[in-house]
Design a protein around this motif. Sequence first.
Motif, PDB file in Angstrom:
ATOM      1  N   THR A  60     -28.985  10.405  38.822  1.00 26.38           N
ATOM      2  CA  THR A  60     -28.233  11.694  38.972  1.00 26.38           C
ATOM      3  C   THR A  60     -29.331  12.584  38.745  1.00 26.38           C
ATOM      4  N   PRO A  61     -29.260  14.061  39.364  1.00 27.39           N
ATOM      5  CA  PRO A  61     -30.109  15.031  39.269  1.00 27.39           C
ATOM      6  C   PRO A  61     -30.500  15.304  37.685  1.00 27.39           C
ATOM      7  N   ALA A  62     -31.692  15.565  37.232  1.00 26.71           N
ATOM      8  CA  ALA A  62     -32.174  15.919  35.903  1.00 26.71           C
ATOM      9  C   ALA A  62     -31.184  17.217  35.700  1.00 26.71           C
ATOM     10  N   GLY A  63     -31.097  17.149  34.207  1.00 27.38           N
ATOM     11  CA  GLY A  63     -30.391  18.142  33.504  1.00 27.38           C
ATOM     12  C   GLY A  63     -29.976  17.282  32.275  1.00 27.38           C
ATOM     13  N   THR A  64     -28.795  17.082  31.933  1.00 23.79           N
ATOM     14  CA  THR A  64     -28.389  16.540  30.973  1.00 23.79           C
ATOM     15  C   THR A  64     -28.339  14.888  31.305  1.00 23.79           C
ATOM     16  N   LEU A  65     -29.051  14.312  30.380  1.00 25.95           N
ATOM     17  CA  LEU A  65     -28.820  12.899  30.560  1.00 25.95           C
ATOM     18  C   LEU A  65     -27.655  12.566  29.635  1.00 25.95           C
ATOM     19  N   PRO A  66     -26.771  11.786  30.236  1.00 29.91           N
ATOM     20  CA  PRO A  66     -25.276  11.279  29.577  1.00 29.91           C
ATOM     21  C   PRO A  66     -25.769  10.801  28.140  1.00 29.91           C
ATOM     22  N   SER A  67     -25.179  11.030  27.210  1.00 26.47           N
ATOM     23  CA  SER A  67     -25.510  10.111  25.791  1.00 26.47           C
ATOM     24  C   SER A  67     -24.733   8.742  25.712  1.00 26.47           C
ATOM     25  N   VAL A  68     -25.084   8.162  25.091  1.00 27.47           N
ATOM     26  CA  VAL A  68     -24.447   6.677  24.822  1.00 27.47           C
ATOM     27  C   VAL A  68     -22.930   6.779  24.444  1.00 27.47           C
ATOM     28  N   ALA A  69     -22.711   7.859  23.797  1.00 33.21           N
ATOM     29  CA  ALA A  69     -21.338   8.090  23.355  1.00 33.21           C
ATOM     30  C   ALA A  69     -20.515   8.472  24.459  1.00 33.21           C
ATOM     31  N   ASP A  70     -21.133   9.243  25.372  1.00 37.16           N
ATOM     32  CA  ASP A  70     -20.517   9.650  26.610  1.00 37.16           C
ATOM     33  C   ASP A  70     -19.866   8.159  27.547  1.00 37.16           C
ATOM     34  N   LEU A  71     -20.746   7.304  27.252  1.00 37.38           N
ATOM     35  CA  LEU A  71     -20.386   6.329  28.163  1.00 37.38           C
ATOM     36  C   LEU A  71     -19.767   4.970  27.611  1.00 37.38           C
ATOM     37  N   GLN A  72     -19.638   5.118  26.122  1.00 37.65           N
ATOM     38  CA  GLN A  72     -19.007   4.191  25.411  1.00 37.65           C
ATOM     39  C   GLN A  72     -17.383   3.936  25.697  1.00 37.65           C
ATOM     40  N   MET A  73     -17.214   2.538  25.950  1.00 36.98           N
ATOM     41  CA  MET A  73     -15.672   2.228  26.204  1.00 36.98           C
ATOM     42  C   MET A  73     -15.041   2.577  24.682  1.00 36.98           C
ATOM     43  N   VAL A  74     -13.715   2.751  24.990  1.00 37.43           N
ATOM     44  CA  VAL A  74     -12.804   2.918  23.761  1.00 37.43           C
ATOM     45  C   VAL A  74     -12.190   1.988  23.305  1.00 37.43           C
ATOM     46  N   ALA A  75     -12.419   1.376  22.310  1.00 36.17           N
ATOM     47  CA  ALA A  75     -11.501   0.258  21.827  1.00 36.17           C
ATOM     48  C   ALA A  75     -10.434   0.567  21.043  1.00 36.17           C
ATOM     49  N   THR A  76      -9.130  -0.103  21.180  1.00 35.66           N
ATOM     50  CA  THR A  76      -8.158   0.426  20.376  1.00 35.66           C
ATOM     51  C   THR A  76      -7.547  -0.770  19.438  1.00 35.66           C
ATOM     52  N   TYR A  77      -6.999  -0.644  18.406  1.00 40.28           N
ATOM     53  CA  TYR A  77      -6.366  -1.492  17.389  1.00 40.28           C
ATOM     54  C   TYR A  77      -5.094  -0.959  17.020  1.00 40.28           C
ATOM     55  N   ASN A  78      -3.936  -1.802  17.308  1.00 38.38           N
ATOM     56  CA  ASN A  78      -2.597  -1.224  16.897  1.00 38.38           C
ATOM     57  C   ASN A  78      -2.350   0.087  17.622  1.00 38.38           C
TER      58      ASN A  78
END
Length: 184
Positions: A60-78
């Motif tokens: 991607t063009p430079a600027g804000t490098l996505p954070s790991v948190a932005d790319l993390q999958m969302v797990a669900t429990y119940n």
Amino acid sequence: APHLAVEEAAALAGFAVVEPAWLPSDYAYDAVAYNPAASAVCLYYRYPYEEAPSLAIAETPAGTLPSVADLQMVATYNGQPVEIAADVRTVPVGGALNGMAQLAYTGLDASRLCGGEEWSANMALLWQAGDRNFIIFGHIDQYDGRGSLTQMEAQQLAEGLTGVATIPAGTPDPGRLASVEAAE
């Protein structure tokens, strides 16, 4: 959807797409995608006999490098979201901003950047070089024959994209040593 060529994706993105100068053994180019929402071009590579790519490189063009948190999958429990622990460390990459990249081990969804359907990885290397952000998405070794990426392979792949190699050719990869004898 029609298959894009790398040149077409670059034209849509408005920047030259850097293709890796080196790939880990057995990986072969599979496809390229452009996601206008993130201005991201993603190159996909496939390991033999696998139905889906097991390596992706996002640019991607430079600027804000996505954070790991932005790319993390969302797990669900119940039905409730559960936070997934992420192991994030800094590793050297020749040619990267300040010579460093972030290496993350956690559940990551490359489609957040690349678009398309969910594409999960459990390793990512993120760095900035020049006017570009790069993220390599891959899988760690599950010891079941699937394509996997070691930390050193991710670093070598990154240096093949920046053009600044710091790992000497022929350096044994600690993640690929097959025996105690080889390690010694």
